[in-house]
Design a protein around this motif. Sequence first.
Motif, PDB file in Angstrom:
ATOM      1  N   PHE A   1     -16.569  13.710 -11.575  1.00  0.00           N
ATOM      2  CA  PHE A   1     -15.229  13.711 -12.146  1.00  0.00           C
ATOM      3  C   PHE A   1     -15.285  13.066 -13.525  1.00  0.00           C
ATOM      4  O   PHE A   1     -15.749  11.939 -13.669  1.00  0.00           O
ATOM      5  CB  PHE A   1     -14.263  12.942 -11.241  1.00  0.00           C
ATOM      6  N   ASP A   2     -14.821  13.786 -14.528  1.00  0.00           N
ATOM      7  CA  ASP A   2     -14.796  13.305 -15.910  1.00  0.00           C
ATOM      8  C   ASP A   2     -13.425  12.708 -16.196  1.00  0.00           C
ATOM      9  O   ASP A   2     -12.424  13.423 -16.190  1.00  0.00           O
ATOM     10  CB  ASP A   2     -15.083  14.481 -16.844  1.00  0.00           C
ATOM     11  N   VAL A   3     -13.369  11.407 -16.437  1.00  0.00           N
ATOM     12  CA  VAL A   3     -12.091  10.744 -16.708  1.00  0.00           C
ATOM     13  C   VAL A   3     -11.638  10.897 -18.157  1.00  0.00           C
ATOM     14  O   VAL A   3     -10.501  10.572 -18.481  1.00  0.00           O
ATOM     15  CB  VAL A   3     -12.127   9.243 -16.337  1.00  0.00           C
ATOM     16  N   SER A   4     -12.497  11.413 -19.039  1.00  0.00           N
ATOM     17  CA  SER A   4     -12.181  11.430 -20.467  1.00  0.00           C
ATOM     18  C   SER A   4     -10.873  12.142 -20.835  1.00  0.00           C
ATOM     19  O   SER A   4     -10.201  11.697 -21.764  1.00  0.00           O
ATOM     20  CB  SER A   4     -13.350  11.948 -21.306  1.00  0.00           C
ATOM     21  N   PRO A   5     -10.440  13.213 -20.144  1.00  0.00           N
ATOM     22  CA  PRO A   5      -9.155  13.815 -20.517  1.00  0.00           C
ATOM     23  C   PRO A   5      -7.947  12.889 -20.306  1.00  0.00           C
ATOM     24  O   PRO A   5      -6.873  13.138 -20.848  1.00  0.00           O
ATOM     25  CB  PRO A   5      -9.044  15.034 -19.595  1.00  0.00           C
ATOM     26  N   PHE A   6      -8.120  11.826 -19.555  1.00  0.00           N
ATOM     27  CA  PHE A   6      -7.019  10.916 -19.243  1.00  0.00           C
ATOM     28  C   PHE A   6      -7.023   9.645 -20.092  1.00  0.00           C
ATOM     29  O   PHE A   6      -6.081   8.863 -20.022  1.00  0.00           O
ATOM     30  CB  PHE A   6      -7.093  10.515 -17.759  1.00  0.00           C
ATOM     31  N   LEU A   7      -8.070   9.430 -20.878  1.00  0.00           N
ATOM     32  CA  LEU A   7      -8.272   8.146 -21.544  1.00  0.00           C
ATOM     33  C   LEU A   7      -7.254   7.814 -22.631  1.00  0.00           C
ATOM     34  O   LEU A   7      -7.137   6.655 -23.016  1.00  0.00           O
ATOM     35  CB  LEU A   7      -9.691   8.062 -22.122  1.00  0.00           C
ATOM     36  N   ASP A   8      -6.522   8.790 -23.124  1.00  0.00           N
ATOM     37  CA  ASP A   8      -5.521   8.490 -24.152  1.00  0.00           C
ATOM     38  C   ASP A   8      -4.124   8.328 -23.547  1.00  0.00           C
ATOM     39  O   ASP A   8      -3.141   8.210 -24.263  1.00  0.00           O
ATOM     40  CB  ASP A   8      -5.512   9.579 -25.227  1.00  0.00           C
ATOM     41  N   LYS A   9      -4.041   8.290 -22.237  1.00  0.00           N
ATOM     42  CA  LYS A   9      -2.763   8.204 -21.545  1.00  0.00           C
ATOM     43  C   LYS A   9      -2.531   6.802 -20.980  1.00  0.00           C
ATOM     44  O   LYS A   9      -3.161   6.408 -20.003  1.00  0.00           O
ATOM     45  CB  LYS A   9      -2.702   9.245 -20.426  1.00  0.00           C
ATOM     46  N   GLY A  10      -1.640   6.064 -21.577  1.00  0.00           N
ATOM     47  CA  GLY A  10      -1.147   4.787 -21.063  1.00  0.00           C
ATOM     48  C   GLY A  10      -2.162   3.908 -20.376  1.00  0.00           C
ATOM     49  O   GLY A  10      -3.115   3.431 -20.991  1.00  0.00           O
ATOM     50  N   ILE A  11      -1.954   3.716 -19.083  1.00  0.00           N
ATOM     51  CA  ILE A  11      -2.776   2.758 -18.332  1.00  0.00           C
ATOM     52  C   ILE A  11      -4.233   3.169 -18.215  1.00  0.00           C
ATOM     53  O   ILE A  11      -5.083   2.333 -17.941  1.00  0.00           O
ATOM     54  CB  ILE A  11      -2.201   2.500 -16.924  1.00  0.00           C
ATOM     55  N   PHE A  12      -4.540   4.433 -18.428  1.00  0.00           N
ATOM     56  CA  PHE A  12      -5.921   4.889 -18.294  1.00  0.00           C
ATOM     57  C   PHE A  12      -6.800   4.523 -19.485  1.00  0.00           C
ATOM     58  O   PHE A  12      -8.017   4.648 -19.412  1.00  0.00           O
ATOM     59  CB  PHE A  12      -5.977   6.398 -18.045  1.00  0.00           C
ATOM     60  N   LYS A  13      -6.209   4.042 -20.575  1.00  0.00           N
ATOM     61  CA  LYS A  13      -6.999   3.662 -21.756  1.00  0.00           C
ATOM     62  C   LYS A  13      -8.057   2.614 -21.418  1.00  0.00           C
ATOM     63  O   LYS A  13      -9.130   2.597 -21.995  1.00  0.00           O
ATOM     64  CB  LYS A  13      -6.079   3.145 -22.868  1.00  0.00           C
ATOM     65  N   GLU A  14      -7.754   1.766 -20.469  1.00  0.00           N
ATOM     66  CA  GLU A  14      -8.688   0.710 -20.067  1.00  0.00           C
ATOM     67  C   GLU A  14      -9.988   1.273 -19.489  1.00  0.00           C
ATOM     68  O   GLU A  14     -11.032   0.621 -19.515  1.00  0.00           O
ATOM     69  CB  GLU A  14      -7.996  -0.199 -19.049  1.00  0.00           C
TER      70      GLU A  14
ATOM     71  N   PRO B   1      -8.982  -2.441 -10.574  1.00  0.00           N
ATOM     72  CA  PRO B   1      -8.272  -3.711 -10.382  1.00  0.00           C
ATOM     73  C   PRO B   1      -6.875  -3.788 -11.010  1.00  0.00           C
ATOM     74  O   PRO B   1      -6.004  -4.486 -10.493  1.00  0.00           O
ATOM     75  CB  PRO B   1      -9.210  -4.751 -11.010  1.00  0.00           C
ATOM     76  N   HIS B   2      -6.643  -3.105 -12.108  1.00  0.00           N
ATOM     77  CA  HIS B   2      -5.341  -3.194 -12.771  1.00  0.00           C
ATOM     78  C   HIS B   2      -4.418  -2.040 -12.380  1.00  0.00           C
ATOM     79  O   HIS B   2      -3.532  -1.661 -13.136  1.00  0.00           O
ATOM     80  CB  HIS B   2      -5.512  -3.276 -14.290  1.00  0.00           C
ATOM     81  N   GLU B   3      -4.658  -1.500 -11.196  1.00  0.00           N
ATOM     82  CA  GLU B   3      -3.788  -0.524 -10.536  1.00  0.00           C
ATOM     83  C   GLU B   3      -3.835   0.903 -11.080  1.00  0.00           C
ATOM     84  O   GLU B   3      -2.993   1.716 -10.746  1.00  0.00           O
ATOM     85  CB  GLU B   3      -2.343  -1.034 -10.466  1.00  0.00           C
ATOM     86  N   GLN B   4      -4.826   1.230 -11.911  1.00  0.00           N
ATOM     87  CA  GLN B   4      -5.027   2.636 -12.245  1.00  0.00           C
ATOM     88  C   GLN B   4      -5.565   3.305 -10.990  1.00  0.00           C
ATOM     89  O   GLN B   4      -6.315   2.692 -10.230  1.00  0.00           O
ATOM     90  CB  GLN B   4      -6.051   2.816 -13.383  1.00  0.00           C
ATOM     91  N   ASP B   5      -5.186   4.556 -10.782  1.00  0.00           N
ATOM     92  CA  ASP B   5      -5.743   5.271  -9.644  1.00  0.00           C
ATOM     93  C   ASP B   5      -5.681   6.775  -9.849  1.00  0.00           C
ATOM     94  O   ASP B   5      -4.936   7.272 -10.688  1.00  0.00           O
ATOM     95  CB  ASP B   5      -5.060   4.871  -8.331  1.00  0.00           C
ATOM     96  N   PHE B   6      -6.520   7.464  -9.090  1.00  0.00           N
ATOM     97  CA  PHE B   6      -6.517   8.923  -9.033  1.00  0.00           C
ATOM     98  C   PHE B   6      -6.439   9.308  -7.565  1.00  0.00           C
ATOM     99  O   PHE B   6      -7.164   8.757  -6.731  1.00  0.00           O
ATOM    100  CB  PHE B   6      -7.802   9.522  -9.634  1.00  0.00           C
ATOM    101  N   SER B   7      -5.589  10.260  -7.266  1.00  0.00           N
ATOM    102  CA  SER B   7      -5.457  10.718  -5.883  1.00  0.00           C
ATOM    103  C   SER B   7      -6.669  11.555  -5.493  1.00  0.00           C
ATOM    104  O   SER B   7      -7.368  12.106  -6.351  1.00  0.00           O
ATOM    105  CB  SER B   7      -4.185  11.556  -5.721  1.00  0.00           C
ATOM    106  N   ASN B   8      -6.882  11.672  -4.211  1.00  0.00           N
ATOM    107  CA  ASN B   8      -7.982  12.517  -3.728  1.00  0.00           C
ATOM    108  C   ASN B   8      -7.768  13.963  -4.157  1.00  0.00           C
ATOM    109  O   ASN B   8      -8.730  14.677  -4.448  1.00  0.00           O
ATOM    110  CB  ASN B   8      -8.147  12.397  -2.213  1.00  0.00           C
TER     111      ASN B   8
END
Length: 80
Positions: A28-41, A61-68
């Motif tokens: 899973f590539d998280v990079s498409p989400f990295l410019d969105k709010g809490i996912f920047k971390e 730990p800071h409550e970012q999550d991805f659903s199954n």
Amino acid sequence: MNPRVISVEAVKEHILKISFENDEVKLFDVSPFLDKGIFKELQDYNYLKQASVAFGCVEWPHEQDFSNDTLYLLSTPLGS
């Protein structure tokens, strides 16, 4: 309903290796989400490596999550 996550590992910057309860392993590539709010971390690889499984999903730990569902549908089978 998509299978639940049973393990997660950050294998390189922005990439998670996800094992699902149906024995599939995907990347899973998280990079498409990295410019969105809490996912920047998640841009910080040391923080990305803190991913853990909770209730069949992946969280940090800071409550970012991805659903199954997101993880299963948007990931690539390992070896593809």
